[in-house]
Design a protein around this motif. Sequence first.
Motif, PDB file in Angstrom:
ATOM      1  N   ALA A   1      -2.800  -3.869  -7.105  1.00 44.76           N
ATOM      2  CA  ALA A   1      -2.991  -3.478  -5.763  1.00 44.76           C
ATOM      3  C   ALA A   1      -1.468  -3.369  -4.811  1.00 44.76           C
ATOM      4  O   ALA A   1      -1.470  -2.284  -4.019  1.00 44.76           O
ATOM      5  CB  ALA A   1      -4.000  -4.407  -5.038  1.00 44.76           C
ATOM      6  N   GLU A   2      -0.717  -4.701  -4.819  1.00 48.82           N
ATOM      7  CA  GLU A   2       0.554  -4.545  -4.068  1.00 48.82           C
ATOM      8  C   GLU A   2       1.494  -3.210  -4.426  1.00 48.82           C
ATOM      9  O   GLU A   2       1.933  -2.936  -3.644  1.00 48.82           O
ATOM     10  CB  GLU A   2       1.213  -5.880  -4.308  1.00 48.82           C
ATOM     11  CG  GLU A   2       2.373  -6.231  -3.453  1.00 48.82           C
ATOM     12  CD  GLU A   2       3.135  -7.469  -3.602  1.00 48.82           C
ATOM     13  OE1 GLU A   2       2.240  -8.400  -3.910  1.00 48.82           O
ATOM     14  OE2 GLU A   2       4.280  -7.345  -3.244  1.00 48.82           O
TER      15      GLU A   2
ATOM     16  N   GLU B   1       0.679  -0.494  -5.890  1.00 46.32           N
ATOM     17  CA  GLU B   1       0.247   0.580  -5.479  1.00 46.32           C
ATOM     18  C   GLU B   1       0.386   0.935  -3.963  1.00 46.32           C
ATOM     19  O   GLU B   1       0.840   1.928  -3.694  1.00 46.32           O
ATOM     20  CB  GLU B   1      -1.411   0.795  -5.664  1.00 46.32           C
ATOM     21  CG  GLU B   1      -1.787   0.993  -7.094  1.00 46.32           C
ATOM     22  CD  GLU B   1      -3.097   0.778  -7.409  1.00 46.32           C
ATOM     23  OE1 GLU B   1      -3.641   1.254  -8.318  1.00 46.32           O
ATOM     24  OE2 GLU B   1      -4.013   0.344  -6.438  1.00 46.32           O
ATOM     25  N   ARG B   2       0.323   0.130  -3.029  1.00 47.02           N
ATOM     26  CA  ARG B   2       0.585   0.059  -1.651  1.00 47.02           C
ATOM     27  C   ARG B   2       1.977   0.494  -1.472  1.00 47.02           C
ATOM     28  O   ARG B   2       2.275   1.141  -0.555  1.00 47.02           O
ATOM     29  CB  ARG B   2      -0.039  -1.264  -0.951  1.00 47.02           C
ATOM     30  CG  ARG B   2      -0.070  -1.022   0.503  1.00 47.02           C
ATOM     31  CD  ARG B   2      -1.009  -0.398   0.803  1.00 47.02           C
ATOM     32  NE  ARG B   2      -0.490   1.104   1.563  1.00 47.02           N
ATOM     33  CZ  ARG B   2      -1.044   1.946   1.228  1.00 47.02           C
ATOM     34  NH1 ARG B   2      -2.281   2.366   0.830  1.00 47.02           N
ATOM     35  NH2 ARG B   2      -0.372   3.300   1.428  1.00 47.02           N
ATOM     36  N   SER B   3       2.948  -0.458  -2.029  1.00 44.58           N
ATOM     37  CA  SER B   3       4.153  -0.157  -1.722  1.00 44.58           C
ATOM     38  C   SER B   3       4.887   1.073  -2.524  1.00 44.58           C
ATOM     39  O   SER B   3       5.821   1.473  -1.810  1.00 44.58           O
ATOM     40  CB  SER B   3       5.172  -1.471  -2.192  1.00 44.58           C
ATOM     41  OG  SER B   3       4.631  -2.331  -2.987  1.00 44.58           O
TER      42      SER B   3
ATOM     43  N   ASP C   1       3.964   3.946  -0.011  1.00 42.73           N
ATOM     44  CA  ASP C   1       4.580   3.875   1.302  1.00 42.73           C
ATOM     45  C   ASP C   1       5.961   4.533   0.806  1.00 42.73           C
ATOM     46  O   ASP C   1       6.491   5.116   1.612  1.00 42.73           O
ATOM     47  CB  ASP C   1       4.581   2.277   1.726  1.00 42.73           C
ATOM     48  CG  ASP C   1       3.425   1.810   2.477  1.00 42.73           C
ATOM     49  OD1 ASP C   1       2.521   2.729   2.601  1.00 42.73           O
ATOM     50  OD2 ASP C   1       3.217   0.804   2.633  1.00 42.73           O
TER      51      ASP C   1
ATOM     52  N   HIS D   1      -2.069   7.748  -0.728  1.00 43.37           N
ATOM     53  CA  HIS D   1      -2.720   6.924  -1.858  1.00 43.37           C
ATOM     54  C   HIS D   1      -1.625   6.726  -2.915  1.00 43.37           C
ATOM     55  O   HIS D   1      -1.299   7.524  -3.439  1.00 43.37           O
ATOM     56  CB  HIS D   1      -3.875   7.463  -2.277  1.00 43.37           C
ATOM     57  CG  HIS D   1      -4.884   7.811  -1.004  1.00 43.37           C
ATOM     58  ND1 HIS D   1      -5.536   6.860  -0.359  1.00 43.37           N
ATOM     59  CD2 HIS D   1      -5.115   8.744  -0.503  1.00 43.37           C
ATOM     60  CE1 HIS D   1      -6.268   7.234   0.635  1.00 43.37           C
ATOM     61  NE2 HIS D   1      -6.029   8.489   0.540  1.00 43.37           N
TER      62      HIS D   1
ATOM     63  N   THR E   1       0.332   9.680  -7.223  1.00 46.28           N
ATOM     64  CA  THR E   1      -0.035   9.610  -5.785  1.00 46.28           C
ATOM     65  C   THR E   1      -0.482  10.846  -5.253  1.00 46.28           C
ATOM     66  O   THR E   1      -0.412  11.890  -5.909  1.00 46.28           O
ATOM     67  CB  THR E   1       1.512   9.485  -4.939  1.00 46.28           C
ATOM     68  OG1 THR E   1       2.349  10.709  -5.803  1.00 46.28           O
ATOM     69  CG2 THR E   1       2.439   8.243  -5.370  1.00 46.28           C
TER      70      THR E   1
ATOM     71  N   ASN F   1      -7.942  10.357  -4.590  1.00 45.08           N
ATOM     72  CA  ASN F   1      -7.672   9.177  -4.864  1.00 45.08           C
ATOM     73  C   ASN F   1      -9.042   8.506  -5.667  1.00 45.08           C
ATOM     74  O   ASN F   1      -9.214   7.787  -6.525  1.00 45.08           O
ATOM     75  CB  ASN F   1      -7.448   8.298  -3.683  1.00 45.08           C
ATOM     76  CG  ASN F   1      -7.371   6.834  -3.801  1.00 45.08           C
ATOM     77  OD1 ASN F   1      -6.614   6.323  -4.521  1.00 45.08           O
ATOM     78  ND2 ASN F   1      -8.392   6.088  -3.298  1.00 45.08           N
TER      79      ASN F   1
END
Length: 392
Positions: free
Chosen positions: A63-64, A66-68, A71, A77, A221, A228
């Motif tokens: 999850a981390e 994917e988020r970074s 960004d 996403h 992405t 997503n």
Amino acid sequence: MVHAVTGTLLLDHGAFLFSICHILRGNSLDPIPIARPVIGRDEIDAVTAVLESGMLASGSRVAELERSFADYCGAAHAVAVNNGTAALHAALMAAGIGHGDEVIVPAFTFYATASSVLMCGATPVFADVDEKTFNIDPRKISACITKKTKAVIGVHIFGQPFDIPAVQEICGRHKLILIEDAAQAHGASLNGKKVGSSGDLACFSFYATKNMSTGEGGMVTTGSKALNDRLRLVINHGQSEKYLHTCLGYNYRMTDMAAALGIVQLKKLDGFNEQRRKNAAYLNAHLSVNGLVTPVTPKGMQPVFHQYVIRLTDEFPMNRAAFMDYLKENGIGSAIHYPIPLPRQPVFGLKNDPDPCPVATRLAASVLSLPVHPSVDEKQLAYICDTINRVK
Ligand SMILES: Cc1ncc(COP(=O)(O)O)c(C=O)c1O
């Protein structure tokens, strides 16, 4: 060179050359490889922490990452998967590509760009590429469009973004889905915009030799919440709730061990890419043999040199196979990306007479990749250039 000569006057010819190699390669007797992952103590610690936690499957590390990664690319996403081929297959499935559909792909790229289309039961249609940038030629796309065309996959080949605005315009006009194959281009940008944020979907690979790595791994992405959500079903057995399978899906999940590695590598990615650009600039400035064409970087493009690919024309003094042997004898790794244009791969069952993609055919016969990865130091670059410039 001068130091090597003064230091080795009493040696026989073989030992003399050996000694020059030794000195110019920075006192390392190892050959200079074509690729080498950069793994430090922090990567080892991050993976060890996951192993010690007992949570090895897909969890908080995934999850981390994917988020970074979302960004980093400027995408809303990101969905982590277990390799870049799975990323392409899942992206095509999420986009609804299936039997009877056609997807336009460049003729000069790695096999997975097109095999992922076959995996959906659809047909890849090959568009020729630009001789200077190696990328899909937007002018060749229109002629490939039929009533069955549903999508275009553009590849940012060797870390150089393709002409996104031109391909976007064609896709918009014909209502086609645009998928970026960014497997080789993490962090590359065009006109200030990072790859991975322009197509409907973009696919990355984190294979061991890529600009950032998780050993095996990948990412999709997208800016679309609906895509997503479909991606998440496709990569997890089509499971909308536990043991309820609402569509065909696969197990394409990434592990937390891989993600932990990816989180650290992503933090280092800009530094790795900067070093690759510096190395490429050095090679561009110092390689000088007739018939050796160095890579071209169009205006507005910030490439990330996943590979540093030269072209050898008829004026080059050696044929490519002999040149590769010469480099190998001198401890310099090289590779051909790619020796067979995709329309000529037997799996696609095409008749190539007359050749529909002559530029791809010419490139397959004339390209050669030289070491450009972040671990190549300036001494080694000087040695590579000196060795090549001595070719007659
Ligand atoms: C352009 C391109 N697309 C797709 C892939 C597939 O990625 P993976 O090897 O992670 O499955 C690669 C990997 O080399 C690639 O270079």
